[in-house]
Design a protein around this motif. Structure first.
Motif, PDB file in Angstrom:
ATOM      1  N   GLY A 123       2.752   5.040  13.602  1.00 49.50           N
ATOM      2  CA  GLY A 123       2.100   5.644  12.140  1.00 49.50           C
ATOM      3  C   GLY A 123       2.013   7.006  12.576  1.00 49.50           C
ATOM      4  O   GLY A 123       2.432   7.677  11.304  1.00 49.50           O
ATOM      5  N   ALA A 124       2.029   7.832  13.661  1.00 49.75           N
ATOM      6  CA  ALA A 124       2.236   9.243  13.489  1.00 49.75           C
ATOM      7  C   ALA A 124       3.511   9.576  13.419  1.00 49.75           C
ATOM      8  O   ALA A 124       3.860  10.522  12.586  1.00 49.75           O
ATOM      9  N   ALA A 125       4.651   8.764  13.752  1.00 51.90           N
ATOM     10  CA  ALA A 125       5.823   8.922  13.504  1.00 51.90           C
ATOM     11  C   ALA A 125       6.452   9.120  11.879  1.00 51.90           C
ATOM     12  O   ALA A 125       6.941   9.966  11.222  1.00 51.90           O
ATOM     13  N   VAL A 126       5.936   7.893  11.376  1.00 54.19           N
ATOM     14  CA  VAL A 126       6.040   7.722   9.758  1.00 54.19           C
ATOM     15  C   VAL A 126       5.235   8.844   8.958  1.00 54.19           C
ATOM     16  O   VAL A 126       5.565   9.268   7.899  1.00 54.19           O
ATOM     17  N   CYS A 127       3.952   9.238   9.310  1.00 56.45           N
ATOM     18  CA  CYS A 127       3.252  10.286   8.738  1.00 56.45           C
ATOM     19  C   CYS A 127       4.130  11.521   8.881  1.00 56.45           C
ATOM     20  O   CYS A 127       3.988  12.175   7.771  1.00 56.45           O
ATOM     21  N   ALA A 128       4.487  11.949  10.063  1.00 54.64           N
ATOM     22  CA  ALA A 128       5.275  13.167  10.150  1.00 54.64           C
ATOM     23  C   ALA A 128       6.528  13.255   9.411  1.00 54.64           C
ATOM     24  O   ALA A 128       6.572  14.237   8.814  1.00 54.64           O
ATOM     25  N   LEU A 129       7.175  12.157   9.287  1.00 50.11           N
ATOM     26  CA  LEU A 129       8.388  12.090   8.483  1.00 50.11           C
ATOM     27  C   LEU A 129       8.021  12.045   7.117  1.00 50.11           C
ATOM     28  O   LEU A 129       8.988  12.698   6.184  1.00 50.11           O
ATOM     29  N   SER A 130       6.770  11.479   6.747  1.00 46.87           N
ATOM     30  CA  SER A 130       6.516  11.901   5.224  1.00 46.87           C
ATOM     31  C   SER A 130       6.494  13.315   4.767  1.00 46.87           C
ATOM     32  O   SER A 130       6.442  13.667   3.756  1.00 46.87           O
ATOM     33  N   SER A 131       5.762  13.972   5.806  1.00 50.60           N
ATOM     34  CA  SER A 131       5.534  15.335   5.538  1.00 50.60           C
ATOM     35  C   SER A 131       6.858  16.080   5.211  1.00 50.60           C
ATOM     36  O   SER A 131       7.029  16.823   4.499  1.00 50.60           O
ATOM     37  N   ARG A 132       7.850  15.704   5.902  1.00 49.00           N
ATOM     38  CA  ARG A 132       9.148  16.314   5.875  1.00 49.00           C
ATOM     39  C   ARG A 132      10.028  15.850   4.732  1.00 49.00           C
ATOM     40  O   ARG A 132      10.463  16.435   3.915  1.00 49.00           O
ATOM     41  N   ARG A 133       9.850  14.579   4.250  1.00 51.64           N
ATOM     42  CA  ARG A 133      10.604  13.970   3.236  1.00 51.64           C
ATOM     43  C   ARG A 133       9.789  14.158   1.711  1.00 51.64           C
ATOM     44  O   ARG A 133      10.552  14.070   0.579  1.00 51.64           O
ATOM     45  N   ASP A 134       8.608  14.411   1.751  1.00 46.49           N
ATOM     46  CA  ASP A 134       7.954  14.366   0.604  1.00 46.49           C
ATOM     47  C   ASP A 134       7.945  16.009   0.212  1.00 46.49           C
ATOM     48  O   ASP A 134       7.608  16.366  -0.831  1.00 46.49           O
TER      49      ASP A 134
ATOM     50  N   ALA B 200      -0.335  16.742  -2.490  1.00 43.63           N
ATOM     51  CA  ALA B 200      -0.459  18.154  -2.645  1.00 43.63           C
ATOM     52  C   ALA B 200      -2.057  18.374  -2.507  1.00 43.63           C
ATOM     53  O   ALA B 200      -2.230  19.570  -1.775  1.00 43.63           O
ATOM     54  N   ALA B 201      -2.716  17.652  -2.768  1.00 47.43           N
ATOM     55  CA  ALA B 201      -4.300  17.849  -2.391  1.00 47.43           C
ATOM     56  C   ALA B 201      -4.761  17.618  -1.022  1.00 47.43           C
ATOM     57  O   ALA B 201      -5.567  18.437  -0.536  1.00 47.43           O
ATOM     58  N   ALA B 202      -4.005  16.703  -0.381  1.00 52.31           N
ATOM     59  CA  ALA B 202      -4.449  16.289   0.765  1.00 52.31           C
ATOM     60  C   ALA B 202      -3.561  16.379   1.900  1.00 52.31           C
ATOM     61  O   ALA B 202      -3.634  15.733   3.119  1.00 52.31           O
TER      62      ALA B 202
ATOM     63  N   CYS C 152       0.741  -1.154  -0.026  1.00 53.88           N
ATOM     64  CA  CYS C 152       0.224   0.139  -0.058  1.00 53.88           C
ATOM     65  C   CYS C 152       0.902   1.144  -0.036  1.00 53.88           C
ATOM     66  O   CYS C 152       0.496   2.264  -0.669  1.00 53.88           O
ATOM     67  N   VAL C 153       1.933   1.239   0.638  1.00 56.79           N
ATOM     68  CA  VAL C 153       2.811   2.359   0.938  1.00 56.79           C
ATOM     69  C   VAL C 153       3.704   2.611  -0.554  1.00 56.79           C
ATOM     70  O   VAL C 153       3.853   3.874  -0.842  1.00 56.79           O
ATOM     71  N   THR C 154       4.135   1.697  -1.079  1.00 53.73           N
ATOM     72  CA  THR C 154       4.893   1.908  -2.138  1.00 53.73           C
ATOM     73  C   THR C 154       4.340   1.570  -3.503  1.00 53.73           C
ATOM     74  O   THR C 154       4.700   1.743  -4.621  1.00 53.73           O
ATOM     75  N   GLY C 155       2.853   1.171  -3.621  1.00 51.36           N
ATOM     76  CA  GLY C 155       2.276   1.037  -4.660  1.00 51.36           C
ATOM     77  C   GLY C 155       1.907   2.103  -5.734  1.00 51.36           C
ATOM     78  O   GLY C 155       1.421   1.825  -6.808  1.00 51.36           O
ATOM     79  N   GLU C 156       1.848   3.267  -5.149  1.00 48.03           N
ATOM     80  CA  GLU C 156       1.527   4.420  -5.834  1.00 48.03           C
ATOM     81  C   GLU C 156       2.691   4.890  -6.637  1.00 48.03           C
ATOM     82  O   GLU C 156       3.703   5.474  -6.038  1.00 48.03           O
ATOM     83  N   PRO C 157       2.470   5.313  -7.944  1.00 47.23           N
ATOM     84  CA  PRO C 157       3.384   5.908  -8.709  1.00 47.23           C
ATOM     85  C   PRO C 157       4.041   7.223  -8.153  1.00 47.23           C
ATOM     86  O   PRO C 157       3.041   8.092  -7.402  1.00 47.23           O
ATOM     87  N   PRO C 158       5.235   7.881  -8.181  1.00 46.92           N
ATOM     88  CA  PRO C 158       5.491   8.728  -7.721  1.00 46.92           C
ATOM     89  C   PRO C 158       4.757  10.166  -7.980  1.00 46.92           C
ATOM     90  O   PRO C 158       4.470  11.018  -6.962  1.00 46.92           O
ATOM     91  N   ALA C 159       4.379  10.156  -9.262  1.00 47.22           N
ATOM     92  CA  ALA C 159       3.781  11.206  -9.744  1.00 47.22           C
ATOM     93  C   ALA C 159       2.336  11.393  -9.075  1.00 47.22           C
ATOM     94  O   ALA C 159       1.780  12.569  -8.555  1.00 47.22           O
ATOM     95  N   ALA C 160       1.663  10.214  -9.077  1.00 47.78           N
ATOM     96  CA  ALA C 160       0.339  10.187  -8.264  1.00 47.78           C
ATOM     97  C   ALA C 160       0.434  10.658  -6.985  1.00 47.78           C
ATOM     98  O   ALA C 160      -0.605  11.081  -6.609  1.00 47.78           O
ATOM     99  N   ARG C 161       1.437  10.156  -6.131  1.00 50.58           N
ATOM    100  CA  ARG C 161       1.797  10.336  -5.059  1.00 50.58           C
ATOM    101  C   ARG C 161       1.909  11.755  -4.539  1.00 50.58           C
ATOM    102  O   ARG C 161       1.350  12.392  -3.729  1.00 50.58           O
ATOM    103  N   HIS C 162       2.612  12.407  -5.370  1.00 52.12           N
ATOM    104  CA  HIS C 162       2.735  13.856  -5.259  1.00 52.12           C
ATOM    105  C   HIS C 162       1.429  14.644  -5.261  1.00 52.12           C
ATOM    106  O   HIS C 162       1.290  15.588  -4.567  1.00 52.12           O
ATOM    107  N   CYS C 163       0.709  14.194  -6.428  1.00 52.10           N
ATOM    108  CA  CYS C 163      -0.649  14.879  -6.523  1.00 52.10           C
ATOM    109  C   CYS C 163      -1.523  14.730  -5.541  1.00 52.10           C
ATOM    110  O   CYS C 163      -2.176  15.742  -5.028  1.00 52.10           O
ATOM    111  N   ALA C 164      -1.588  13.628  -4.951  1.00 44.50           N
ATOM    112  CA  ALA C 164      -2.445  13.184  -3.856  1.00 44.50           C
ATOM    113  C   ALA C 164      -1.930  13.908  -2.903  1.00 44.50           C
ATOM    114  O   ALA C 164      -2.637  14.642  -1.858  1.00 44.50           O
TER     115      ALA C 164
END
Length: 225
Positions: free
Chosen positions: A214-225, A78-80, A64-76
């Motif tokens: 979950g809270a830690a990795v979601c916070a990290l995703s905000s920093r790295r993405d 940016a939106a949410a 689930c975490v890696t299945g989304e193409p990078p471009a689609a992940r960045h669009c999602a």
């Protein structure tokens, strides 16, 4: 939570269309079909099914975490926001693992012998199903946490990610004090003693641990993405 519903549906659609879920689901089905035979003690079989679910939940989380193409992940993202998008992927993985475990629990209760290990004490099937579901949820939660720690944004390399996810799944099952081990042992011990023991403490600890991860990795995703 309302805002997460469309994102979770989006992640579920991605997983379903990719068909990458077939491998872990079929593997789990094979484990249960081979390891659970008709007439075996119900609590022992429920413990087996719950333990086998943990690495499957970790695998589904990686998908689930890696299945989304990078471009689609960045669009999602940016939106949410990246954190919500990542959380939706984790919730999708946990939901799929929990549903799979619930189906396995129903199958085990139906085909197993409603008695203790020695066949002397009758085990109430509804009580056994409740204890089995609690163990399934505990293992699904820990598997989701392991998969989250073994995937992006924590690890990006495929080789290290898969290796550490596999090792983490094993450690979550065998380490003393692990909620998954405690939940499975409660079922096995209940089979030997002839008493169904509901163990909410391992489930509660699994909720806290998985929530923190979950809270830690979601916070990290905000920093790295």
């Amino acid at each position: 939570m309302t805002a997460l519903a469309p994102l979770t549906g989006y992640q579920l659609a991605l997983l379903a269309r990719s068909q990458r879920w077939l491998a872990p689901v079929l593997l789990y089905a094979a484990f249960v079909a081979v390891g659970v035979q008709g007439g075996q003690p119900v609590l022992d079989s429920l413990g087996y099914g719950a333990a086998a679910l943990l690495p499957v939940a970790a695998w589904l989380t990686r998908l689930c975490v890696t299945g989304e193409p990078p471009a689609a992940r960045h669009c999602a993202a940016a939106a949410a926001s990246p954190a919500r998008t990542h959380l939706a992927a984790l919730l999708t993985a946990f939901g799929c693992a929990a549903a799979l475990g619930a189906l396995a629990t129903a199958f085990v209760v139906l085909v197993s012998r409603w008695a203790d290990t020695d066949g002397q004490v009758r085990i109430n099937p509804l009580s056994a199903a409740g204890a089995g579901l609690l163990a399934v949820l505990t293992c699904a939660l820990l598997g989701t946490a392991v998969g989250a720690l073994g995937s992006r944004p924590v690890l990006h390399g495929t080789g290290w990610s898969i290796a550490l996810t596999a090792i983490g799944s094993l450690l979550a099952l065998v380490t003393a004090g692990s909620p998954a081990r405690l939940a499975v042992n409660a079922l096995v011990d209940g089979s030997h003693s002839g008493a169904v023991v509901l163990s909410p403490v391992p489930f509660a600890v699994a909720v806290l641990l998985t929530g923190a991860v979950g809270a830690a990795v979601c916070a990290l995703s905000s920093r790295r993405d």
